[in-house]
Design an enzyme around this catalytic site. Structure first.
Site, PDB file in Angstrom:
ATOM      1  N   CYS A  35       0.830  -1.204   0.000  1.00 56.13           N
ATOM      2  CA  CYS A  35       0.000   0.000   0.000  1.00 56.13           C
ATOM      3  C   CYS A  35       0.865   1.255   0.000  1.00 56.13           C
ATOM      4  O   CYS A  35       0.377   2.352   0.223  1.00 56.13           O
ATOM      5  CB  CYS A  35      -1.001  -0.007   1.149  1.00 56.13           C
ATOM      6  SG  CYS A  35      -0.298   0.092   2.773  1.00 56.13           S
ATOM      7  N   CYS A 105       0.993   9.278   8.810  1.00 52.85           N
ATOM      8  CA  CYS A 105       2.455   9.123   8.759  1.00 52.85           C
ATOM      9  C   CYS A 105       3.054   9.222  10.162  1.00 52.85           C
ATOM     10  O   CYS A 105       3.994   8.500  10.499  1.00 52.85           O
ATOM     11  CB  CYS A 105       3.076  10.189   7.866  1.00 52.85           C
ATOM     12  SG  CYS A 105       2.546  10.048   6.159  1.00 52.85           S
TER      13      CYS A 105
END
Ligand code: FES
Length: 190
Positions: A35, A105
Site C-alpha cells: 500500500c 504518517c
C-alpha cells in the site's frame, strides 16, 4: 500541493538518521509495501540504558520521511519508558503540524518505534504486515490502533480515522466497522 511547514520540508529534504544499525537492540518494520507506506525503525541503547542511536528506512511520502526523521531526533537520549510516551501528535507538532490527510504518517512512526521496543523487550519478531490486520486489510490496521488514535486525538468521524490511519481509504469494506467503533466510543451505538 500540501501545505507543509518549513520544518517538515527540512526534515523531508534533509532527513536525519536514515539507514541501518549494524547490531540493533530493537528493530521493527510496520506498514506494507503493497500500500505504498512502510517504515523500518531500529535503535541501539547506550551504557546508560538510554537510546544512543536510532535509524529509519521508509518507503513512503514526504510526510512519512519527515515523521520518521523527527522521531529519531526525538527519541535519541531518551529511556525506553520515555520514548514509549511519545504520541503521534507530538511527532506532528515537532514538525510544525501535518495536513490532516497525512496524520497517518506520524501514527506509523510511533507504531514502528513501539514495535521495535517490544522486539527488544520480548525478543519477538514484531514486524507488522497485512496478515496481522484485523480491521482494515487494505492498510494493515488493527482495531486496537483505530481505538487508540480515536482516543488520543479525539476523532469523531470515519474520514478523520482514515486521515490518521489510512483505514477505510481503500476498498471501503472496513468503514462500517470503523463507524461502529466510533458509535460505541461516543455511546451512540444501537
Ligand atoms: S479493508 Fe479497509 S479500506 Fe479496504
Amino acid at each position: 500541493m500540501w501545505d507543509y511547514s518549513d520544518k517538515m520540508m527540512d526534515h523531508f529534504r534533509n532527513p536525519r538518521n536514515v539507514g541501518e544499525i549494524d547490531d540493533p537492540d530493537g528493530t521493527a518494520t510496520v506498514g506494507s509495501l503493497a500500500c505504498g507506506d512502510a517504515l523500518r525503525f531500529q535503535f541501539k541503547l547506550g551504557p546508560d540504558r538510554r537510546i544512543a542511536d536510532a535509524k529509519f528506512k521508509t518507503f513512503g511520502c514526504a510526510s512519512a520521511i519527515a515523521s520518521s526523521s523527527a522521531l529519531t531526533e526525538m527519541v535519541i537520549g531518551k529511556t525506553l519508558d520515555e520514548a514509549k510516551k511519545i504520541t503521534n501528535k507530538e511527532i506532528a507538532d515537532y514538525l510544525g503540524g501535518l495536513p490532516p490527510q497525512k496524520m497517518h504518517c506520524s501514527v506509523m512512526g510511533r507504531e514502528a518505534m513501539e514495535a521495535a521496543i517490544k522486539n527488544y523487550e520480548t525478543g519477538e519478531n514484531t514486524d507488522r504486515n497485512l496478515e496481522d490486520a484485523t480491521l482494515c486489510t487494505c492498510y494493515s490496521v488493527s482495531e486496537n490502533e483505530v481505538r487508540r488514535v480515536i482516543a488520543e486525538n479525539g476523532l469523531t468521524t470515519v474520514e478523520e480515522v482514515t486521515n490518521f490511519t489510512k483505514a477505510g481509504g481503500g476498498c471501503g469494506r472496513c468503514i462500517p466497522k470503523i463507524q461502529r467503533i466510533l458509535d460505541e466510543i461516543r455511546g451512540t451505538a444501537k
